[in-house]
Design an enzyme around this catalytic site. Structure first.
Site, PDB file in Angstrom:
ATOM      1  N   ASP A  39       0.820  -1.086  -0.047  1.00 20.69           N
ATOM      2  CA  ASP A  39       0.042   0.067   0.230  1.00 20.69           C
ATOM      3  C   ASP A  39       0.688   1.138  -0.111  1.00 20.69           C
ATOM      4  O   ASP A  39       1.985   1.243   0.368  1.00 20.69           O
ATOM      5  CB  ASP A  39      -1.011  -0.012   1.278  1.00 20.69           C
ATOM      6  CG  ASP A  39      -2.121   0.892   1.137  1.00 20.69           C
ATOM      7  OD1 ASP A  39      -2.447   1.285  -0.059  1.00 20.69           O
ATOM      8  OD2 ASP A  39      -2.648   1.176   2.185  1.00 20.69           O
TER       9      ASP A  39
ATOM     10  N   ASN B  31     -10.917  -2.913  -5.337  1.00 24.07           N
ATOM     11  CA  ASN B  31     -10.251  -2.069  -6.213  1.00 24.07           C
ATOM     12  C   ASN B  31     -10.940  -1.624  -7.517  1.00 24.07           C
ATOM     13  O   ASN B  31     -10.460  -0.803  -8.122  1.00 24.07           O
ATOM     14  CB  ASN B  31      -8.621  -2.429  -6.446  1.00 24.07           C
ATOM     15  CG  ASN B  31      -7.881  -2.311  -5.318  1.00 24.07           C
ATOM     16  OD1 ASN B  31      -6.970  -3.324  -5.026  1.00 24.07           O
ATOM     17  ND2 ASN B  31      -8.168  -1.212  -4.313  1.00 24.07           N
TER      18      ASN B  31
END
Ligand code: IPE
Ligand code: IPE
Ligand code: MG
Length: 244
Positions: free
Chosen positions: A24, A72
């Site tokens: 991330d 996502n």
């Protein structure tokens, strides 16, 4: 093969067998440089290469990388297609090395929802590393732990409905044998970069007794030294599995 039972306390814990990483912080890495988010994702691919090489040289049995979550898809279309492009770029550039290094490539997640050219490239990469016998590099593509568990429950329910399986015989091992990680060693260490402290639907079952490590480093800045530090931190942890 996944094991249902927790390892015994006297097993050496200094070196994890299986590390998973929630990669991330690509967007924030780019924002800090006044670059488009896509530049952060491109830099993230370099980190994937560096970290997977480092994992191999450290002797890790399995590295699982969260590359695209089932959530996502909520991102803008151009970002999603940019990520698909980078996946293709990674496979085209790195497959020869993975084949040569005897890496067993695995994919977890429903990658068949990706466009046909991506799916075909992934299938080809899986086929070309299928005979390898070395370390596992598992990439999570359109992966979500809830979807994984739902699919496992559906398969078990179908077998029970067909009379092949008694509902009472469904135990942890039966569920694990239906998970996408069934061929991987038990998860020892889950790392998340970028300072966020959540699992974002990654390997929820498998993380039951994994050690969790949250680091502030943004993914594109994470490399061999950071992996080494994470593994040393893991070596300091005392795993108890509910015992003393
Ligand atoms: C992680 O970086 C990469 C993917 C989720 C594909 P992000 O894109 O989430 O970066 P931040 O969290 O916005 O910084
Ligand atoms: C998790 O990161 C997914 C991947 C790293 C592929 P996100 O950036 O998507 O997670 P949230 O939205 O902050 O929970
Ligand atoms: Mg993020």
């Amino acid at each position: 093969m996944a094991t249902a039972a927790a390892p015994q306390r006297d097993e050496p814990t200094a070196m994890p067998r299986h590390v998973a990483i929630i990669m991330d912080g690509n967007g924030r890495w780019a924002a800090r440089r006044h670059l488009p988010r896509a530049a952060g994702h491109r830099a993230g691919v370099e980190a994937v290469r560096a970290v997977s090489r480092a994992a191999r040289s450290m002797g890790l049995e399995a590295l699982t990388l969260y590359a695209f979550s089932s959530e996502n898809w909520r991102r803008p279309e151009d970002e999603v297609s940019g990520l698909m492009g980078l996946l293709k770029f990674f496979i085209r550039n790195d497959l020869a090395e993975l084949v040569r290094e005897n890496v067993r490539l695995r994919v977890i997640g429903d990658y068949r929802r990706f466009p046909g050219d991506v799916t075909a490239l992934v299938d080809d990469a899986l086929a070309r590393t299928a005979a390898n016998t070395g370390p596992i590099l598992a990439i999570a593509l359109n992966y979500g732990a809830h979807a994984e568990l739902v699919a496992a429950a559906q398969r078990l329910a179908r077998r029970a409905a067909a009379g092949e399986l008694s509902p009472d015989s469904i135990d942890s091992a039966a569920i694990e044998s239906e998970l996408e990680t069934r061929d991987l060693p038990p998860l020892d260490l889950m790392i998340r970069t970028s300072g966020e402290q959540r699992l974002s639907n990654f390997l929820l079952w498998q993380a039951a007794y994994a050690e969790l490590l949250f680091v502030d480093t943004l993914w594109p800045d994470f490399g061999a030294d950071e992996l080494d530090a994470a593994i040393r931190a893991y070596g300091q942890r005392q795993r108890r599995y509910g015992g003393l």
